[in-house]
Design a protein around this motif. Structure first.
Motif, PDB file in Angstrom:
ATOM      1  N   UNK A   1      -6.690 -11.184 -42.341  1.00  0.00           N
ATOM      2  CA  UNK A   1      -5.796 -10.450 -41.462  1.00  0.00           C
ATOM      3  C   UNK A   1      -6.565  -9.316 -40.794  1.00  0.00           C
ATOM      4  N   UNK A   2      -6.284  -9.072 -39.525  1.00  0.00           N
ATOM      5  CA  UNK A   2      -6.969  -8.031 -38.772  1.00  0.00           C
ATOM      6  C   UNK A   2      -6.419  -6.666 -39.124  1.00  0.00           C
ATOM      7  N   UNK A   3      -7.284  -5.682 -39.025  1.00  0.00           N
ATOM      8  CA  UNK A   3      -6.846  -4.311 -39.250  1.00  0.00           C
ATOM      9  C   UNK A   3      -6.397  -3.698 -37.936  1.00  0.00           C
ATOM     10  N   UNK A   4      -5.846  -2.523 -37.983  1.00  0.00           N
ATOM     11  CA  UNK A   4      -5.337  -1.849 -36.792  1.00  0.00           C
ATOM     12  C   UNK A   4      -6.416  -1.748 -35.717  1.00  0.00           C
ATOM     13  N   UNK A   5      -6.064  -2.138 -34.477  1.00  0.00           N
ATOM     14  CA  UNK A   5      -6.980  -2.060 -33.363  1.00  0.00           C
ATOM     15  C   UNK A   5      -7.846  -3.287 -33.178  1.00  0.00           C
ATOM     16  N   UNK A   8      -5.975 -10.092 -33.928  1.00  0.00           N
ATOM     17  CA  UNK A   8      -5.590 -10.918 -35.077  1.00  0.00           C
ATOM     18  C   UNK A   8      -6.478 -12.153 -35.190  1.00  0.00           C
ATOM     19  N   UNK A   9      -6.770 -12.559 -36.383  1.00  0.00           N
ATOM     20  CA  UNK A   9      -7.665 -13.692 -36.631  1.00  0.00           C
ATOM     21  C   UNK A   9      -7.237 -14.953 -35.892  1.00  0.00           C
ATOM     22  N   UNK A  10      -5.950 -15.209 -35.796  1.00  0.00           N
ATOM     23  CA  UNK A  10      -5.476 -16.426 -35.153  1.00  0.00           C
ATOM     24  C   UNK A  10      -5.676 -16.405 -33.628  1.00  0.00           C
ATOM     25  N   UNK A  11      -5.976 -15.235 -33.051  1.00  0.00           N
ATOM     26  CA  UNK A  11      -6.227 -15.130 -31.612  1.00  0.00           C
ATOM     27  C   UNK A  11      -7.695 -14.870 -31.275  1.00  0.00           C
TER      28      UNK A  11
END
Length: 72
Positions: A1-5, A8-11
């Protein structure tokens, strides 16, 4: 999962451009006057030498312009 800023991994696969690409585009656009691009849409993620190769087709076809057609 991506952190703030972060993206996102799926994009992440969609956003493959580097910071150099828009920087190179700005340099290319400002290195000389390009009247043929006046009033036209240019995306900084495009390859500018490839765009230059299509110059005649763009100008002749009046392409890369956003037009508003209003019927009254």
């Amino acid at each position: 999962m991506a952190t703030s800023g972060e993206i996102p991994d799926e994009l992440a696969h969609v956003f493959t451009e580097t910071q150099e690409l828009p920087a190179d585009t700005v340099v290319w656009l400002t290195a000389q006057k390009r009247d043929w691009l006046s009033g036209r849409y240019v995306n900084v993620t495009w390859d500018m030498p490839q765009l230059e190769e299509k110059r005649e087709a763009i100008v002749q076809g009046d392409r890369l312009k956003v037009k508003l057609d209003v019927d009254f």
